[in-house]
Design a protein around this motif. Structure first.
Motif, short mmCIF file in Angstrom:
data_model
loop_
_atom_site.label_atom_id
_atom_site.label_comp_id
_atom_site.label_asym_id
_atom_site.label_seq_id
_atom_site.Cartn_x
_atom_site.Cartn_y
_atom_site.Cartn_z
N UNK A 69 41.09 -31.70 -46.13
CA UNK A 69 40.20 -32.98 -47.26
C UNK A 69 41.15 -33.03 -48.82
N UNK A 70 41.31 -34.34 -48.42
CA UNK A 70 41.23 -34.85 -50.16
C UNK A 70 39.71 -34.98 -50.43
N UNK A 71 38.51 -35.00 -50.03
CA UNK A 71 37.39 -35.24 -51.12
C UNK A 71 36.08 -34.50 -49.68
N UNK A 72 35.22 -34.43 -50.61
CA UNK A 72 34.30 -33.83 -49.56
C UNK A 72 33.56 -34.69 -48.28
N UNK A 73 33.45 -33.05 -47.18
CA UNK A 73 33.07 -34.33 -45.94
C UNK A 73 31.91 -34.96 -45.92
N UNK A 74 31.18 -34.69 -46.68
CA UNK A 74 29.56 -35.26 -46.97
C UNK A 74 30.48 -37.08 -47.35
N UNK A 75 31.46 -36.88 -47.92
CA UNK A 75 31.85 -38.64 -48.13
C UNK A 75 32.98 -39.20 -47.22
N UNK A 76 33.14 -38.98 -46.74
CA UNK A 76 33.39 -39.13 -45.09
C UNK A 76 32.38 -40.13 -44.58
N UNK A 77 33.27 -41.25 -43.81
CA UNK A 77 31.98 -42.62 -42.62
C UNK A 77 31.61 -41.57 -42.18
N UNK A 78 30.66 -42.30 -41.56
CA UNK A 78 30.00 -41.56 -40.52
C UNK A 78 30.82 -41.21 -39.10
N UNK A 79 31.47 -41.77 -38.84
CA UNK A 79 32.20 -42.05 -37.58
C UNK A 79 33.57 -41.22 -38.07
N UNK A 80 34.11 -41.64 -38.96
CA UNK A 80 34.96 -40.32 -39.12
C UNK A 80 34.82 -39.18 -39.32
N UNK A 81 33.65 -38.90 -40.06
CA UNK A 81 33.72 -37.03 -40.25
C UNK A 81 32.84 -36.55 -38.53
N UNK A 82 32.52 -37.49 -37.71
CA UNK A 82 32.29 -37.13 -36.17
C UNK A 82 32.77 -36.98 -35.36
N UNK A 83 34.07 -37.62 -35.20
CA UNK A 83 35.52 -37.39 -34.55
C UNK A 83 36.16 -36.20 -35.59
N UNK A 84 35.61 -35.45 -36.63
CA UNK A 84 36.83 -34.69 -36.78
C UNK A 84 36.34 -33.19 -36.69
N UNK A 85 34.43 -33.71 -36.51
CA UNK A 85 33.99 -32.21 -35.48
C UNK A 85 33.94 -32.35 -34.56
N UNK A 86 33.58 -33.46 -33.90
CA UNK A 86 34.18 -33.16 -32.29
C UNK A 86 35.64 -32.21 -32.51
N UNK A 87 37.09 -32.92 -33.02
CA UNK A 87 38.22 -32.46 -32.70
C UNK A 87 38.60 -31.08 -33.15
N UNK A 88 37.31 -30.84 -34.28
CA UNK A 88 37.45 -29.44 -34.37
C UNK A 88 36.85 -28.30 -33.61
N UNK A 89 35.69 -28.91 -32.91
CA UNK A 89 35.08 -28.34 -31.86
C UNK A 89 36.19 -28.29 -30.71
N UNK A 90 36.65 -29.05 -30.37
CA UNK A 90 37.99 -28.68 -28.80
C UNK A 90 38.93 -28.04 -29.77
N UNK A 91 39.45 -27.98 -30.62
CA UNK A 91 40.60 -27.13 -30.86
C UNK A 91 39.39 -25.56 -30.86
N UNK A 92 38.76 -25.72 -31.56
CA UNK A 92 38.36 -24.10 -31.47
C UNK A 92 37.75 -24.00 -30.29
N UNK A 93 37.13 -24.39 -29.33
CA UNK A 93 36.00 -23.73 -27.67
C UNK A 93 36.58 -24.32 -26.94
N UNK A 94 37.63 -24.91 -26.94
CA UNK A 94 38.43 -25.65 -25.80
C UNK A 94 39.56 -24.94 -25.78
N UNK A 95 40.19 -24.11 -25.77
CA UNK A 95 41.99 -23.82 -25.65
C UNK A 95 42.18 -24.32 -25.03
N UNK A 96 42.05 -24.84 -23.90
CA UNK A 96 43.11 -25.23 -22.70
C UNK A 96 42.72 -26.89 -23.03
N UNK A 97 42.40 -27.68 -23.90
CA UNK A 97 42.83 -28.39 -23.69
C UNK A 97 43.80 -28.96 -25.82
#
Length: 147
Positions: A69-97
């Protein structure tokens, strides 16, 4: 027509947005989502995994995202933050995707729920995150030799 997985990601986005803003427990959010429109068309198992997994692992996921990121995660819009968290979760916990599917789905969710250009930011962050979390897969698809 939207896939069941896409619908589960959309519902997870709504639930995680609620969690981020209200701090409501996962069980309460899950109950509300089950009563909402479109739940019957979602991949319920995937929805549950994303919702509970992101809430459970939010600190670790945020730590993985932060260097991209180019700023603290708390400064992201709530939607961007949630979308990034979901994608990070899928990257980490769903290697089949495949990582490209994770990125594409995140971009589409950001287009649907986020601000005008938020999807561009999400795409750039996830490109960097994929290189970090799925290095072998990204190198294989980009034709670079594996390290």
């Amino acid at each position: 027509m939207k896939s069941a997985r896409r619908r589960s990601r959309e519902l997870a986005t709504q639930g995680l947005y609620q969690w981020l803003l209200s701090g409501a427990p996962a069980g309460e959010i899950d109950s509300q989502l089950r009563e909402g429109q479109g739940f019957d068309k979602a991949d319920r198992e995937h929805l549950d995994a994303i919702l509970r997994g992101v809430i459970r692992d939010s600190e670790a996921l945020s730590s993985q995202i932060a260097p991209c990121l180019d700023r603290p995660i708390e400064q992201l819009s709530p939607v961007e933050r949630v979308v990034l968290l979901m994608a990070a979760y899928e990257f980490t916990c769903h290697p089949d995707i495949p990582y490209r599917v994770v990125i594409n789905e995140a971009v589409e969710i950001a287009k649907t729920f986020g601000g005008a250009d938020g999807y561009k930011y999400v795409n750039g962050v996830l490109d960097k995150l994929a290189l970090k979390l799925r290095s072998a897969e990204t190198q294989a698809t980009r034709g670079a030799p594996s390290a």
